[in-house]
Design an enzyme around this catalytic site. Structure first.
Site, short mmCIF file in Angstrom:
data_model
loop_
_atom_site.label_atom_id
_atom_site.label_comp_id
_atom_site.label_asym_id
_atom_site.label_seq_id
_atom_site.Cartn_x
_atom_site.Cartn_y
_atom_site.Cartn_z
N GLY A 91 48.98 38.71 35.80
CA GLY A 91 49.47 40.08 35.89
C GLY A 91 50.63 40.15 36.86
O GLY A 91 50.61 40.90 37.83
N GLU A 114 51.82 37.98 31.98
CA GLU A 114 51.94 39.43 31.93
C GLU A 114 51.71 39.89 30.51
O GLU A 114 52.28 39.32 29.57
CB GLU A 114 53.32 39.86 32.43
CG GLU A 114 53.62 41.33 32.32
CD GLU A 114 52.64 42.20 33.10
OE1 GLU A 114 52.06 43.12 32.48
OE2 GLU A 114 52.44 41.95 34.31
N ILE A 115 50.89 40.92 30.33
CA ILE A 115 50.53 41.36 28.99
C ILE A 115 51.48 42.41 28.43
O ILE A 115 51.57 42.61 27.22
CB ILE A 115 49.07 41.89 28.97
CG1 ILE A 115 48.54 41.94 27.53
CG2 ILE A 115 48.98 43.25 29.66
CD1 ILE A 115 47.06 42.23 27.45
N ASN A 158 47.40 37.40 27.46
CA ASN A 158 46.20 38.10 27.91
C ASN A 158 45.35 37.10 28.68
O ASN A 158 44.61 36.31 28.09
CB ASN A 158 45.43 38.67 26.72
CG ASN A 158 44.26 39.54 27.15
OD1 ASN A 158 43.80 39.46 28.29
ND2 ASN A 158 43.77 40.38 26.25
N LEU A 178 47.22 39.93 42.26
CA LEU A 178 47.84 40.81 43.24
C LEU A 178 47.98 42.22 42.69
O LEU A 178 48.62 42.44 41.65
CB LEU A 178 49.22 40.26 43.63
CG LEU A 178 49.25 38.78 44.04
CD1 LEU A 178 50.66 38.37 44.43
CD2 LEU A 178 48.26 38.49 45.16
N ASP A 181 45.00 46.22 38.14
CA ASP A 181 44.54 47.55 37.73
C ASP A 181 43.14 47.78 38.29
O ASP A 181 42.22 47.01 38.01
CB ASP A 181 44.51 47.60 36.20
CG ASP A 181 44.21 48.99 35.65
OD1 ASP A 181 43.71 49.84 36.42
OD2 ASP A 181 44.48 49.22 34.45
N GLU A 258 54.68 46.13 43.90
CA GLU A 258 53.57 46.99 44.31
C GLU A 258 53.32 46.87 45.80
O GLU A 258 53.05 47.85 46.49
CB GLU A 258 52.31 46.61 43.52
CG GLU A 258 52.29 47.10 42.09
CD GLU A 258 52.28 48.62 42.00
OE1 GLU A 258 51.60 49.26 42.83
OE2 GLU A 258 52.95 49.17 41.11
#
Length: 286
Positions: A91, A114-115, A158, A178, A181, A258
């Site tokens: 992610g 990364e999806i 995924n 990191l 969600d 983030e």
């Protein structure tokens, strides 16, 4: 708990790509996130259009790391070299961690997973732009970074379904989770990136002695992840203070977009790192 902001330069240009001359800027279009907008999260349980190998040895890494892997043979077979991807950012978002670590550890091949389609495209373009920027610099330039970012790439995947398709048993040295969600609702907890079932897969691809890093600004999620990792027989907790001088942990806390947003908002960051234990020895049969 690990809390407290660290200094980071947000910037709008590729970071930490080197500064370019005016002539070089004309040759290089730096990707900007506003052109790659997408939802903050994706549903990991629906079938996305994803390409993944049936098993790790069938993965063609030449398009991701052309400096290290040759293209497939004429008959389509793949010759695996000595280099392997060893670090995975699950992610990876907009690639902040990857871009920070790539020049610090130029001999390590690292992959962002990364999806989200648009976000993956952004990181792909970001890496390509940074590689091009490096190629435009004189060899003796002080802005030349070790490795020229040839050791970093991203793939749309995924990770909750296909980690063993990309990585062999014990291949990875480090895995990063990191600011994942948080899936606040109880009925959504099954979609969290750390669960007992998923930890079995992470333990499979992580070599003994390898480290799993988690960072979040959500205390409940931190406690959830730490609880399940503590309970798993193949992971042992690493006291955070013993990693205080670790540049990898510092980058994990501060280099992602983030993480920088949390710092700007003066929020807390919760950190937990775990080491992969040795596989239990089989008892001798009588």
């Amino acid at each position: 708990m690990e809390a407290g902001p660290s200094t980071a330069s947000p910037g709008v240009s590729v970071s930490p790509a080197p500064a370019l001359t005016a002539g070089e800027v004309q040759l290089l279009k730096v990707p900007q996130k506003r052109f790659y907008r997408q939802r903050a999260h994706a549903n990991v349980f629906i079938d996305h259009e994803l390409d993944y190998p049936k098993r790790p040895e069938l993965m063609d890494w030449s398009t991701h790391y052309p400096a290290y892997f040759s293209q497939p043979n004429e008959d389509g077979t793949i010759t695996q070299g000595e280099k392997k991807v060893e670090w995975a950012d699950v992610g990876c978002g907009f690639g902040g961690l990857l871009m920070a670590l790539a020049p610090l550890f130029p001999e390590k091949l690292m992959l962002g997973m990364e999806i989200r389609t648009s976000v993956t495209k952004y990181v792909t373009d970001r890496i390509a732009a940074t590689r091009q920027a490096q190629s435009l610099l004189p060899a003796d330039s002080v802005d030349t970074k070790p490795g020229g970012y040839q050791n970093v790439s991203v793939i749309k995947a995924n990770s909750m379904k296909h980690m063993p398709n990309f990585f062999a048993k014990g291949q990875l040295e480090k895995i990063f989770f990191l600011f994942p969600d948080p899936h606040f609702k109880n009925r959504k907890h099954k979609a969290r990136i750390i669960t007992p079932a998923l930890l079995a897969e992470y333990a499979y691809v992580l070599r003994p002695g390898g480290i799993l890093y988690t960072v979040t600004d959500v205390k409940d999620l931190h406690e959830w992840m730490a609880h399940h990792l503590h309970a798993h027989p193949l992971f042992e907790y690493i006291p955070t203070e013993t990693l205080s001088d670790d540049p990898i942990l510092e980058a994990a806390r501060t280099a992602t977009e983030e993480g920088q947003k949390v710092e700007r908002n003066k929020g807390d960051k919760w950190v937990a790192c775990f080491r992969r234990k040795e596989d239990p020895k089989e008892e001798d049969e009588d």
